[in-house]
Design an enzyme around this catalytic site. Structure first.
Site, PDB file in Angstrom:
ATOM      1  N   GLU A   6     -11.218  -4.922  -2.839  1.00 18.70           N
ATOM      2  CA  GLU A   6     -10.378  -3.834  -3.344  1.00 18.70           C
ATOM      3  C   GLU A   6     -10.174  -4.026  -4.838  1.00 18.70           C
ATOM      4  OE1 GLU A   6      -6.800  -3.949  -0.680  1.00 18.70           O
ATOM      5  OE2 GLU A   6      -8.115  -5.302   0.404  1.00 18.70           O
ATOM      6  N   HIS A  53       0.817  -1.221   0.000  1.00 21.68           N
ATOM      7  CA  HIS A  53       0.000   0.000   0.000  1.00 21.68           C
ATOM      8  C   HIS A  53       0.857   1.281   0.000  1.00 21.68           C
ATOM      9  CE1 HIS A  53      -3.324  -2.628   0.344  1.00 21.68           C
ATOM     10  NE2 HIS A  53      -3.403  -2.736   1.646  1.00 21.68           N
ATOM     11  N   HIS A 111     -10.250   0.893   0.517  1.00 19.93           N
ATOM     12  CA  HIS A 111      -9.979  -0.213   1.434  1.00 19.93           C
ATOM     13  C   HIS A 111     -11.072  -0.376   2.494  1.00 19.93           C
ATOM     14  CE1 HIS A 111      -7.563  -3.081   3.680  1.00 19.93           C
ATOM     15  NE2 HIS A 111      -6.586  -2.982   2.795  1.00 19.93           N
TER      16      HIS A 111
HETATM   17  C1  BGC Z   1      -3.966  -6.855   1.973  1.00 22.78           C
HETATM   18  C2  BGC Z   1      -3.736  -7.588   3.254  1.00 22.78           C
HETATM   19  C3  BGC Z   1      -3.293  -6.580   4.272  1.00 22.78           C
HETATM   20  C4  BGC Z   1      -4.347  -5.529   4.408  1.00 22.78           C
HETATM   21  C5  BGC Z   1      -3.930  -4.474   5.381  1.00 22.78           C
HETATM   22  C6  BGC Z   1      -5.008  -5.815   2.175  1.00 22.78           C
HETATM   23  O1  BGC Z   1      -5.188  -5.085   1.019  1.00 22.78           O
HETATM   24  O2  BGC Z   1      -4.334  -7.731   0.941  1.00 22.78           O
HETATM   25  O3  BGC Z   1      -2.773  -8.583   3.116  1.00 22.78           O
HETATM   26  O4  BGC Z   1      -3.033  -7.158   5.502  1.00 22.78           O
HETATM   27  O5  BGC Z   1      -4.594  -4.936   3.177  1.00 22.78           O
HETATM   28  O6  BGC Z   1      -5.034  -3.941   5.963  1.00 22.78           O
END
Ligand code: BGC
Length: 353
Positions: A317, A106, A179
């Site tokens: 997502e 991210h 998210h």
């Molecule tokens: C990921 C997860 C991660 C999470 C964090 C998601 O987009 O796929 O692996 O732990 O984001 O909040």
């Protein structure tokens, strides 16, 4: 339809965050904040007509600034993982921050989810709010001066749409997602394992190991617990003796959504809360969808002091595939200089009696 704005508290730097409430003709409403351009509340009627907030989150700006779960936020400049936190564009290598083992998740510790976005426009007629963010050249390690806008809108038929727009003065990665963690029985109603979920994807991108970098294969979901095409209870096989699920502690995978064509929006997933009867339909013009069952939630203190535990929410997502910037077999998330990035994802709510 109406949009109201109020204070959402101060950030650590003493800046004022705001919350915008968008209400429609039926009395359904959403709340969004300029902090992380996050979706804070989605209040929809359940089968008895009772408004139910179906997204996890915090009561105050502070929670969004300090949190580690990305509740409701817009993730950028690149969502999901980048192998070894390194990218190459036009033959040049750019080093990002490794914040997930040796990989980048991210976009690293200085994500857009903790930034105060600007208010670009409030449109009372269309029931929408648009946030804007400038991400300078070198931000998070990425090249190019990028300007982004994200518009949230609530329609009278209970559809929350998110439009993303951006342009850069140099070729760069742009792969934005939202998210939000959904619990269609209500954000404080515990495990989502009894939810029914369908994802219109006959294939997914398997991961190498718990580092969650795709192998590059496009693997059929056939005869595996990843087959959600016809829909099933999330918990049915979430703990199955199946390597892909075991290494991520549940679903945390990118699905290859059917019918991808640039600029074309189609429905990619559906879900239903067993107790509320609230349904959700996800539509997007993007190729992939990370279905994440909140396997890493572990005691975040959320709205009204409610504590979120493992699998209390699920994310859908929409995105370019994880690590697609480094994988030539995947549709590229690189935006060319001077071109416009434009994508949209929507969540339409309803109720089944
Ligand atoms: C990921 C997860 C991660 C999470 C964090 C998601 O987009 O796929 O692996 O732990 O984001 O909040």
């Amino acid at each position: 339809m109406s949009v109201y704005k109020r204070s959402f508290g101060l950030t650590a730097a003493g800046e004022s965050a705001h919350i915008y409430r968008l209400e429609n003709r039926n009395g359904s409403y959403i709340e969004v904040t300029d902090l992380g351009a996050s979706l804070v509340t989605v209040a929809m009627p359940d089968r008895d007509g009772k408004l139910t907030d179906v997204v996890l989150g915090y009561d105050q700006a502070e929670g969004y600034e300090r949190g580690d779960a990305y509740f409701g936020a817009v993730i950028g400049r690149n969502c999901n993982r980048i192998e070894r936190a390194r990218i190459q564009i036009n033959g040049r290598t750019y080093q990002l921050t490794a914040n997930d083992g040796e990989n980048n998740l991210h976009s690293g510790p200085d994500g857009y989810e903790r930034r105060l976005w600007g208010e670009q426009e409030v449109d009372q007629q269309r029931n929408s709010v648009t946030f804007a963010l400038s991400s300078p050249d070198g931000d998070q390690g990425f090249p190019g001066d990028l300007r982004i806008m994200v518009r949230y809108r609530l329609s009278d038929d209970d559809e929350v749409s998110i439009h993303y727009m951006g342009s850069s003065d140099a070729d760069t990665v742009v792969n934005l997602t939202n998210h939000s963690y959904f619990n269609l029985d209500g954000q404080d109603q515990g495990s989502i394992c009894d939810h029914w979920v369908a994802i219109n994807a006959r294939a997914f991108t398997p991961v190498r190991d718990s580092g969650a970098i795709p192998t590059g294969e496009i693997l059929s979901v056939g005869d595996t617990p990843m087959d959600l095409v016809k829909g099933r209870r999330v918990g049915m096989e979430i703990d199955a003796d199946y390597d892909q699920l075991k290494c991520m502690g549940g679903y945390d995978h990118n699905f290859v959504c059917e019918g991808y064509r640039k600029g074309r929006t189609r429905v990619v997933a559906r879900a239903r809360g067993p107790r509320s009867g609230i349904t959700m339909e996800v539509a997007t013009d993007l190729p992939g969808l990370q279905f994440y069952t909140g396997n890493f939630l572990d005691g975040q203190v959320g709205k009204g002091g409610h504590i979120y535990h493992r699998r209390d929410g699920f994310c859908m997502e929409t995105q370019y595939f994880p690590n697609s910037v480094n994988d030539e077999g995947f549709e590229t998330p690189v935006l060319s200089a001077g071109k416009t990035y434009r994508t949209m994802t929507s969540y339409r709510f309803g109720v089944e009696r």
